[in-house]
Write a protein that holds these residues in place. Structure first.
Motif, PDB file in Angstrom:
ATOM      1  N   GLY A   1       1.086  -0.922   0.030  1.00 25.26           N
ATOM      2  CA  GLY A   1       0.572  -0.155  -0.248  1.00 25.26           C
ATOM      3  C   GLY A   1       0.911   1.186   0.065  1.00 25.26           C
ATOM      4  N   ASP A   2       2.285   1.390  -0.697  1.00 23.96           N
ATOM      5  CA  ASP A   2       3.009   2.243  -0.469  1.00 23.96           C
ATOM      6  C   ASP A   2       2.692   3.198  -1.332  1.00 23.96           C
ATOM      7  N   LEU A   3       2.358   3.993  -2.052  1.00 21.49           N
ATOM      8  CA  LEU A   3       2.442   4.002  -3.507  1.00 21.49           C
ATOM      9  C   LEU A   3       3.247   4.936  -3.460  1.00 21.49           C
ATOM     10  N   GLU A   4       3.308   5.784  -2.857  1.00 22.69           N
ATOM     11  CA  GLU A   4       4.090   6.993  -3.043  1.00 22.69           C
ATOM     12  C   GLU A   4       5.786   6.825  -3.314  1.00 22.69           C
ATOM     13  N   LYS A   5       6.007   5.187  -2.864  1.00 22.03           N
ATOM     14  CA  LYS A   5       7.584   4.470  -3.011  1.00 22.03           C
ATOM     15  C   LYS A   5       7.167   4.692  -3.794  1.00 22.03           C
ATOM     16  N   ALA A   6       6.094   3.559  -4.966  1.00 23.32           N
ATOM     17  CA  ALA A   6       6.305   3.334  -6.437  1.00 23.32           C
ATOM     18  C   ALA A   6       6.731   4.241  -6.952  1.00 23.32           C
ATOM     19  N   LYS A   7       6.108   5.402  -6.894  1.00 22.36           N
ATOM     20  CA  LYS A   7       6.501   6.174  -8.024  1.00 22.36           C
ATOM     21  C   LYS A   7       7.940   6.712  -7.688  1.00 22.36           C
ATOM     22  N   LYS A   8       8.706   6.769  -6.905  1.00 26.60           N
ATOM     23  CA  LYS A   8       9.949   7.018  -7.024  1.00 26.60           C
ATOM     24  C   LYS A   8      10.669   5.969  -7.168  1.00 26.60           C
ATOM     25  N   VAL A   9      10.543   4.881  -6.847  1.00 22.75           N
ATOM     26  CA  VAL A   9      11.124   3.637  -7.834  1.00 22.75           C
ATOM     27  C   VAL A   9      11.202   3.714  -9.762  1.00 22.75           C
ATOM     28  N   SER A  10       9.953   4.645  -9.696  1.00 24.23           N
ATOM     29  CA  SER A  10       9.222   4.427 -11.529  1.00 24.23           C
ATOM     30  C   SER A  10       9.819   5.679 -11.954  1.00 24.23           C
ATOM     31  N   ALA A  11      10.210   6.440 -11.437  1.00 22.35           N
ATOM     32  CA  ALA A  11      11.265   7.325 -11.333  1.00 22.35           C
ATOM     33  C   ALA A  11      12.446   7.128 -12.125  1.00 22.35           C
ATOM     34  N   PHE A  12      12.883   6.648 -10.336  1.00 27.77           N
ATOM     35  CA  PHE A  12      14.730   6.590 -10.769  1.00 27.77           C
ATOM     36  C   PHE A  12      14.844   5.300 -11.126  1.00 27.77           C
ATOM     37  N   SER A  13      14.063   4.375 -12.134  1.00 27.28           N
ATOM     38  CA  SER A  13      14.718   3.147 -12.957  1.00 27.28           C
ATOM     39  C   SER A  13      14.220   3.873 -14.084  1.00 27.28           C
ATOM     40  N   ILE A  14      13.130   4.418 -14.468  1.00 25.09           N
ATOM     41  CA  ILE A  14      13.305   5.090 -16.296  1.00 25.09           C
ATOM     42  C   ILE A  14      14.192   5.968 -16.314  1.00 25.09           C
ATOM     43  N   TRP A  15      14.552   7.440 -15.312  1.00 24.39           N
ATOM     44  CA  TRP A  15      15.817   8.003 -15.865  1.00 24.39           C
ATOM     45  C   TRP A  15      17.119   7.695 -15.386  1.00 24.39           C
ATOM     46  N   THR A  16      16.823   6.569 -14.746  1.00 29.21           N
ATOM     47  CA  THR A  16      18.627   5.520 -14.207  1.00 29.21           C
ATOM     48  C   THR A  16      18.558   4.673 -15.961  1.00 29.21           C
ATOM     49  N   ALA A  17      18.421   4.271 -16.139  1.00 23.06           N
ATOM     50  CA  ALA A  17      17.938   3.780 -17.585  1.00 23.06           C
ATOM     51  C   ALA A  17      18.772   4.422 -19.117  1.00 23.06           C
ATOM     52  N   GLY A  18      17.809   5.863 -19.014  1.00 18.01           N
ATOM     53  CA  GLY A  18      17.489   6.169 -19.701  1.00 18.01           C
ATOM     54  C   GLY A  18      19.519   7.216 -19.937  1.00 18.01           C
ATOM     55  N   MET A  19      19.819   7.671 -18.746  1.00 18.32           N
ATOM     56  CA  MET A  19      21.477   7.702 -18.213  1.00 18.32           C
ATOM     57  C   MET A  19      21.880   6.928 -19.259  1.00 18.32           C
ATOM     58  N   VAL A  20      22.035   6.122 -17.910  1.00 18.58           N
ATOM     59  CA  VAL A  20      23.170   5.130 -18.298  1.00 18.58           C
ATOM     60  C   VAL A  20      23.702   4.375 -20.179  1.00 18.58           C
TER      61      VAL A  20
END
Length: 453
Positions: free
Chosen positions: A86-105
């Protein structure tokens, strides 16, 4: 926030598995078909050197899949578990980290490949006949296409984590179908040959990435996923959780690259036709791997969600059903590839020596299909519950740990056929280790289920 909560918690397990797995398998198969399309249309040129060049370049391209799995599978597992808690805020942070880091790497990787191509191409087996073809292919497919290729696959994993399996599969399938449409245009009609295949791949991945970004923006009110950089951060152990859980899939891809480079370098010591033959056989055999991957990746969110929600009975039912479906389909696929090897290879290229090698290799490398399905589901089970050591060990053994030493031994023992035989030997050994690791974990789940009950 998550409109697919009913799928994860209430829908009959077999229906939930089918609704998640079927679209994922279809998208994986389409992805394999469009990868095969590159080889098919290049093969129509009738030049074994260009077919060999595509096979030689695959390791550099497949590394992009490793990056996508690192952030996509790692991120999707953590998102599914966060939603289960039930931790929606953490899910948002995980998605942002995954997407932006994947793009940069991935962007950095594409630049490095271009700068170091003079060293990398000879290292993966390119010779005078194939170097120029390899150089043209990697410029468009890897240097220019790195970021869209990684983001396309990573975003599909993340979207699937919320139960949007059909949307994720549509994006992947759309990219694959577009690639197949563009291939003959750029390869044959415009006369770009091998460079045309790479351009078609790059453009199709760009289109699919745009689709996923548009989907996330339009459904931002009902999805936990976000591309907003304001949610990007390195706190709450998110980077370590994403990277450590995604690492086994990435390592498996990296070791697969090392394995393919080793195989190609051993094959090229015989002839380019042998390289082209094993390249075609391996691409066709990706059908079996695509099914196993689709089955396991499709059910990952369901397992992870119910594990975090402590609904162990539902989770275990999902694993059992997926095992049965996957094994049945794997056996059928193995029989098909075993009996139709010659005509399948001949459809790619009408070169007698390449067809002879390819048909022979195809009958060998298709044998471990059922073994792969078992191993992949066990690896995904461990990843979906946040385990880190077990999937990493299995990934290292499956590719590199077993098959590379066996390649050298079998090549010395029985020659070129022995190189191909390393695949079924290694896959069977990996499955045995996977089962040995799975049994105590499964017994522990049964004890937890009895305790909860």
């Amino acid at each position: 926030m998550n409109e697919n909560k009913e799928l994860f918690e209430e829908m009959p397990v077999y229906k939930a598995v089918v609704s998640l797995v079927v679209p994922t398998v279809i998208s994986q198969l389409i992805t394999v078909v469009y990868n095969m399309a590159d080889t098919f249309f290049i093969g129509q040129i009738g030049d074994p050197d260009q077919v060999a060049a595509v096979s030689l370049c695959m390791p550099l391209f497949v590394l992009l899949t490793g990056m996508a799995n690192l952030f996509g599978i790692g991120g999707s597992s953590l998102i599914a578990r966060s939603l289960g808690e039930g931790d929606l805020e953490k899910a948002k942070k995980v998605s942002a980290f995954s997407i932006w880091t994947a793009g940069m790497v991935s962007l950095l990787y594409g630049i490095l490949v271009f700068v170091l191509r003079g060293y990398l191409l000879p290292a993966i087996g390119a010779n005078e006949a194939t170097y120029d073809f390899c150089s043209r292919y990697i410029f468009w497919a890897v240097t220019v296409g790195a970021a869209p290729t990684v983001l396309n696959a990573a975003l599909a994993h993340l979207v699937r984590a919320e139960g949007y399996s059909r949307q994720a599969s549509f994006g992947m399938a759309m990219g694959g179908i577009l690639n197949m449409i563009l291939d003959p245009i750029f390869i044959t009609l415009l006369g770009f040959e091998i460079a045309g295949a790479a351009i078609a791949t790059m453009l199709s991945n760009m289109a699919a990435t745009f689709y996923f970004i548009t989907l996330i923006i339009r459904r931002r009110k009902s999805m936990a996923l976000t591309i907003s950089p304001r949610h990007y951060g390195l706190g709450n152990s998110i980077p370590s959780e994403v990277l450590l859980v995604g690492l086994p899939s990435c390592v498996m891809t990296l070791m697969g690259v090392l394995s393919n480079v080793t195989m190609n370098r051993l094959m090229v010591s015989y002839c380019n036709e042998a390289v082209a033959g094993i390249g075609i056989a391996k691409k066709v055999d990706m059908l079996a791997f695509a099914i196993a991957t689709g089955m396991s990746q499709g059910v990952l969110p369901l397992i992870g969600y119910n594990y975090s929600a402590k609904k162990f009975g539902r989770m275990m039912s999902a694993v059992k059903i997926t095992f049965i479906y996957s094994l049945v389909i794997a056996v059928i696929g193995m029989v098909f590839l075993l009996t139709c090897a010659g005509p399948i290879v001949r459809a790619f290229i009408d070169d007698p020596l390449t067809v002879e090698y390819g048909g022979r290799f195809q009958r060998i490398v298709c044998l471990p299909g059922p073994c792969i399905s078992v191993t992949m589901i066990i690896i995904t089970l461990f990843q979906s519950v946040g385990k880190k050591v077990e999937p990493l060990v299995l990934s290292l053994l499956r590719k590199g740990g077993f098959d590379i030493p066996v390649m050298f031994l079998m090549n010395a023992w029985i020659g070129v056929n022995g190189i191909a035989w390393a695949t079924p030997i290694a896959e069977f050994a990996s499955m045995l280790v996977a089962v040995l690791l799975f049994i105590p974990f499964w017994k522990g789940l049964k004890l937890e289920l009895e305790t909860v009950s």
